[in-house]
Design an enzyme around this catalytic site. Structure first.
Site, mmCIF file in Angstrom:
data_model
loop_
_atom_site.group_PDB
_atom_site.id
_atom_site.type_symbol
_atom_site.label_atom_id
_atom_site.label_comp_id
_atom_site.label_asym_id
_atom_site.label_seq_id
_atom_site.Cartn_x
_atom_site.Cartn_y
_atom_site.Cartn_z
ATOM 1 N N HIS A 28 0.840 -1.206 0.000
ATOM 2 C CA HIS A 28 0.000 0.000 0.000
ATOM 3 C C HIS A 28 0.876 1.257 0.000
ATOM 4 C CE1 HIS A 28 -2.885 -2.844 2.124
ATOM 5 N NE2 HIS A 28 -3.602 -2.412 1.125
ATOM 6 N N GLY A 138 -2.671 -2.034 -7.264
ATOM 7 C CA GLY A 138 -1.593 -3.019 -7.288
ATOM 8 C C GLY A 138 -1.877 -4.125 -8.313
ATOM 9 N N SER A 177 -2.879 -7.983 2.990
ATOM 10 C CA SER A 177 -3.401 -7.820 4.352
ATOM 11 C C SER A 177 -3.803 -9.179 4.911
ATOM 12 C CB SER A 177 -4.610 -6.881 4.347
ATOM 13 O OG SER A 177 -4.242 -5.653 3.755
#
Ligand code: PAF
Length: 276
Positions: A28, A138, A177
């Site tokens: 991120h 991404g 994540s």
């Protein structure tokens, strides 16, 4: 948010948006840095979008840490962190969905019905609310990236879409994540994804042109670990996402596995650009 964006535009600044679901990692942060290079103002949206999760998926346990995320964003050149409540994004009576029909069918779309409709819908809403000139995504979710590029073309949205390379841990695991779910033993098993990618590239470089044979070899390598359940091993054209029989310079290898309860994905071109 829109009032802020209008003021920023009136100051003559272009806005770059980084849409996220939070629980920031280095991937991120690299998107935020790229955003700061592309525009005078950076907005990061942080919203765990309920409509892109299926009923049996991990919406409730998806990792969240707003304090940590805002501290991390504050260290980057981020001008605004937009973290709306679900009830503000989807007030009572909300019923609209955007479907990018063909590109959403295979790969992750096959195992996650409705997922990409949820993604396309929230991304279109974010574009309307934030009004960016550029939006950064991404490449780990490369199907998502292809769908958003198509959405922007099909609906004549005036936003430039920029894809950023996958950021990896030292041992090759793509940052996500969801890696936070992995136990120590599962974390070891998760290395199989980047190993499969490497081996796929070695096979292609060694002259393998049959996508079916390459897929079978990688599937049996992945399945050798009993904690790994293979969801798909696919060889697809990098832009159409259609499955390929023959490997060529446009072939992307895409992988999805479950390690215990955790679903992980990875992908890469079979012939990395640096290999010619
Ligand atoms: O990639 C993500 O984190 C999400 O799918 C996105 C693009 C923020 C939409 O909720």
């Amino acid at each position: 948010m829109t009032a802020w964006s209008n003021r920023t535009a009136a100051e003559g600044k272009a806005i770059a948006l980084v849409p996220t679901m939070g629980f920031f990692h280095e991937g991120h942060l690299s998107l935020m840095r790229s955003a700061a290079r592309q525009a005078g103002a950076v907005v990061v949206s942080l919203f765990v979008n309920p409509i892109q999760f299926g009923p049996a998926e991990d919406l409730d346990r998806y990792p969240r840490d707003f304090e940590r995320d805002s501290a991390l964003a504050a260290r980057e050149q981020v001008d605004a962190l937009f973290a709306p409540e679900a009830a503000a994004m989807y007030p009572e009576g909300f019923q609209t969905r955007i479907a990018v029909t063909e590109l959403s069918q295979g790969l992750c779309g096959a195992g996650r019905p409705g997922h990409f409709e949820g993604v396309a819908t929230v991304v279109a809403k974010l574009f309307h609310i934030v009004r960016p000139q550029v939006a950064i995504f991404g490449e780990k979710d490369f199907q998502q990236l292809a769908i958003i590029r198509r959405l922007v073309r099909d609906l004549d949205l005036d936003v430039e879409i920029v894809g950023q390379p996958i950021v990896r841990e030292a041992d090759g695991l793509a940052m996500s994540s969801r890696n936070a779910y992995l136990s120590a033993a599962e974390r070891q098993s998760a290395r199989c994804l980047s190993r499969a990618l490497r081996w796929g590239r070695e096979l292609a470089a060694g002259g393998e042109t049959d996508a079916g044979r390459l897929r079978a070899a990688l599937e049996s390598m992945l399945a050798a670990d009993p904690t790994v359940t293979v969801e798909y091993v696919a060889v697809v054209h990098e832009t159409t996402l259609r499955p390929q029989q023959q490997i060529d310079r446009h072939s992307r290898l895409a992988l999805a596995v479950k390690i215990g309860r955790t679903r992980l994905i990875d992908n890469g071109l079979l012939f990395a650009p640096e290999q010619g």
